[in-house]
Motif scaffolding. Structure first.
Motif, PDB file in Angstrom:
ATOM      1  N   GLU A 169       0.763  -1.167  -0.151  1.00  0.00           N
ATOM      2  CA  GLU A 169       0.047  -0.140  -0.107  1.00  0.00           C
ATOM      3  C   GLU A 169       0.908   1.125   0.031  1.00  0.00           C
ATOM      4  N   ARG A 172       1.345   4.252  -2.954  1.00  0.00           N
ATOM      5  CA  ARG A 172       1.067   5.674  -2.565  1.00  0.00           C
ATOM      6  C   ARG A 172       2.144   6.804  -2.745  1.00  0.00           C
ATOM      7  N   GLU A 187      -4.175   7.240   5.705  1.00  0.00           N
ATOM      8  CA  GLU A 187      -3.575   8.299   4.694  1.00  0.00           C
ATOM      9  C   GLU A 187      -3.396   9.670   5.114  1.00  0.00           C
TER      10      GLU A 187
END
Lengths: 88, 163
Positions: free
Chosen positions: B73, B77, B158
């Motif tokens: 992940e 990102r 996030e």
């Protein structure tokens, strides 16, 4: 068919064992195993909404079908967040 | 011996070995401009309780897979970021480190963000539990229901990482 049930943290404490071996009928799902387990250990029922489940060391859902020899794990909420703890 | 990027074990954590592990990019070594790190410690107090020590327990196979997922992940990102995550289990006394993270990137912003993201996601989805021992008793600390597919939780991590 026969499955291995893994229990962690407080669920392990309730059962008094980290691993159990249980026979389940053909067509059983993870939910079937859980239902049997809560009959055996009623104190576990509180975790129905808050726990996660895993099948063969991967996150899974209650409705997931299981096979002979599978490894099913029931996981209480993890240590993240701002939980204040369950008094023992 | 080469330090693995991801690990769970009983040994005390050594942050310098994680920093060395993320800094080693083989032929691409030299491309990083920053390494950030995080060390989670056992604190002597929690919600008014005088804590004496903690005991950590993990579903190790699934926890390692969760770490792999978090790395994937983070790489998606923050392109080019390289993460190391080590978690200690068993008894840890006050002041001891329970989790160590290092993140390397070409730019410091991405390294800080990926490091923060990793600890937030570990707390959300890694099957690791702690039992707190305090003056007068002990409790299992139960926080979040672990669900890697919970998009809202991931977005929360996030947002915190990029704040």
């Amino acid at each position: 068919m026969r499955v291995t049930v893994r229990l962690f943290a407080r669920l392990r404490d309730i059962a008094g064992a980290a691993e159990l071996v249980r026979d389940v009928p053909a067509g059983a799902t993870i939910g079937t195993v859980w239902a049997e387990l809560t009959r055996e250990f009623p104190d576990m029922a509180d975790y129905a909404k808050s726990m996660s489940v895993a099948l063969n060391a991967d996150y899974a859902r209650m409705e997931h079908a299981i096979s002979d020899g599978d490894d099913v794990a029931f996981l209480p909420p993890v240590s993240g967040g701002e939980g204040t703890g369950i008094p023992l | 011996m080469r330090t693995p990027l991801l690990s769970i074990g009983h040994e005390p954590l050594a942050l310098d070995s994680l920093i060395a592990a993320v800094s080693d990019r083989g032929a691409a070594t030299g491309s990083d401009g920053a390494v950030t790190s995080f060390l989670g410690l056992v604190r002597n107090h929690n919600v008014g309780r005088a804590v004496t020590h903690l005991e950590y327990e993990a579903y190790e196979a699934l926890a390692l897979r969760s770490f792999e997922r978090i790395v994937t992940e983070a790489e998606a990102r923050w392109s080019g970021v390289r993460l190391a995550i080590h978690h200690r289990i068993g008894r840890i006394d006050i002041g001891g480190a329970s989790v160590a993270i290092a993140a390397a990137s070409a730019h410091r912003g991405d390294a800080f963000a990926a490091c923060r993201y990793a600890i937030e996601r570990i707390k959300q989805i890694a099957p690791i539990w702690k039992r707190e021992f305090f003056d007068g008793g002990d409790v299992w600390i139960e926080g979040a229901t672990a669900d890697p597919d919970d998009v809202a939780a991931r977005e929360r991590a996030e947002r915190v990482a990029c704040a």
